[in-house]
Design a protein around this motif. Structure first.
Motif, short mmCIF file in Angstrom:
data_model
loop_
_atom_site.label_atom_id
_atom_site.label_comp_id
_atom_site.label_asym_id
_atom_site.label_seq_id
_atom_site.Cartn_x
_atom_site.Cartn_y
_atom_site.Cartn_z
N UNK A 1 15.01 37.08 -26.20
CA UNK A 1 15.91 36.09 -27.16
C UNK A 1 14.95 35.94 -28.09
N UNK A 2 15.55 36.24 -29.35
CA UNK A 2 15.17 36.06 -30.68
C UNK A 2 14.92 34.88 -31.50
N UNK A 3 16.09 34.23 -31.19
CA UNK A 3 16.18 32.75 -31.79
C UNK A 3 17.03 32.06 -31.02
N UNK A 4 17.83 30.81 -31.38
CA UNK A 4 18.58 30.11 -30.49
C UNK A 4 19.86 31.03 -30.48
N UNK A 5 20.30 31.74 -31.39
CA UNK A 5 21.76 32.62 -31.26
C UNK A 5 21.40 33.80 -30.96
N UNK A 6 20.47 34.74 -31.31
CA UNK A 6 20.47 36.07 -31.57
C UNK A 6 19.63 36.41 -30.09
N UNK A 7 20.24 37.60 -29.32
CA UNK A 7 19.55 38.03 -28.11
C UNK A 7 19.60 39.55 -28.30
N UNK A 8 18.36 40.05 -28.23
CA UNK A 8 18.19 41.43 -28.47
C UNK A 8 18.29 42.14 -26.74
#
Lengths: 204, 119
Positions: free
Chosen positions: A84-91
């Motif tokens: 989980x990179x931030x609230x919106x982005x998932x790698x």
């Protein structure tokens, strides 16, 4: 009476946040036993999962209704982890085999991937030639990481020569078991992408 | 383990699961498209549909659903497409700009860098 259906099959891993909006892909490519799953597991917030894709070979009749008989299917297994990179982005970090049949599925599975890490075992450098050739063919940006197996010493200049790697492709060594080391590999790739993007944006 | 399960089931079961269809193009589902449930499972529903609705109470990527159901990605995409058509699910696709071979923009990459630095 409770009509709710049992949740007994739910996986044990932590769910993504409700605000998760966009998945991003990075692929780790390498030969059998080079440490792809180890590297994925070192940085993933979940235990690596595995799944597979099935492809019906070209040449099988698309309007053949006689059933599965006569069709040739290819199955490619791969594993993946999640960051989980931030609230919106998932790698999503995929570990994929570099063997020939895998590349037939590259576009189907990995179109739109940010970039790739070629994981190299310096004792079997030639295993990586094909993967590098295919990534160049697909126009996928990549970095090369040598997994330092215990007892092996890495001469990166010699590796660069052996891979005929151009000077602008980052080449680093790593310990795929180590979280910080695996993180450095991913940062090297994203920094490489950033440099390519900056170069493009300043080119008239 | 997943391989053995599929081998034992054979293609016939996969064919039945998807009612004979092998393509699910119109939703343009990606491996990392995030799927979210918009309905609760009901009795009589196909068991795979029940599993998907339960899994996707929180956003869940197509590839995670494939791993959890032990079904090939393409089979899962067919199941998901039906459920999207029926309004039981919603899909959060990767940005269109990142589909294809063009490089992502610098702002997006900065977000990825920050996220990785924080690991």
């Amino acid at each position: 009476m409770d009509s709710r259906i049992s949740d007994r099959h739910l996986p044990g891993r932590a769910p993504l946040h409700e605000t998760a909006a966009e998945g991003v892909k990075i692929v780790v490519v390498g030969g059998f036993g080079v440490g792809k799953t180890t590297l994925v597991g070192a940085v993933s917030e979940i235990r690596p999962l595995s799944t597979e894709e099935v492809m019906t070979q070209a040449g099988a009749g698309v309007d053949d209704n006689s059933g599965a008989a006569g069709k040739t299917t290819t199955t490619v297994a791969f594993d993946f982890g999640r960051i989980t990179l931030d609230e919106e982005l998932v790698l999503y970090l995929f570990g994929a085999p570099g063997q020939e049949r895998f590349w037939f599925l590259w576009d189907k599975l990995f179109a739109g991937t940010l970039g790739a890490v070629v994981l190299v075992d310096t004792r079997r450098i030639s295993d990586s030639w094909y993967a590098i050739d295919r990534l160049e063919h697909h126009g996928t940006p990549f970095v090369v990481a040598c997994n330092n197996f215990p007892g092996s010493t890495v001469d990166l200049t010699a590796v660069r020569d052996a891979l005929s790697l151009s000077e602008d492709v980052p080449l680093i060594d790593c310990d795929a078991r180590d979280r910080q080391s695996a993180k450095r590999v991913l940062l090297a790739l994203v920094n490489r992408l950033y440099a390519l993007t900056s170069a493009r944006e300043t080119t008239p | 383990m997943i391989r053995r399960k599929l081998d034992n089931e054979g293609p016939d079961r996969l064919y039945t699961l998807t009612r004979g269809r092998s393509r699910a193009d119109h939703h343009q589902l990606d491996l990392v498209t995030l799927i979210v449930s918009r309905a609760e499972p009901t009795r009589g529903m196909q068991s795979e549909h029940v599993r998907i609705l339960q899994l996707c109470r929180s956003p869940t990527a197509v590839v995670e659903i494939s791993a959890d159901l032990a079904l090939p990605v393409s089979v899962v995409k067919v199941l998901l497409s039906d459920m999207l058509d029926a309004g039981q699910l919603s899909a959060r696709n990767p940005s269109a700009t990142r589909i294809g071979t063009s490089l992502p923009d610098a702002d997006f990459l900065r977000k990825v860098l920050v996220g990785l630095e924080n690991l």
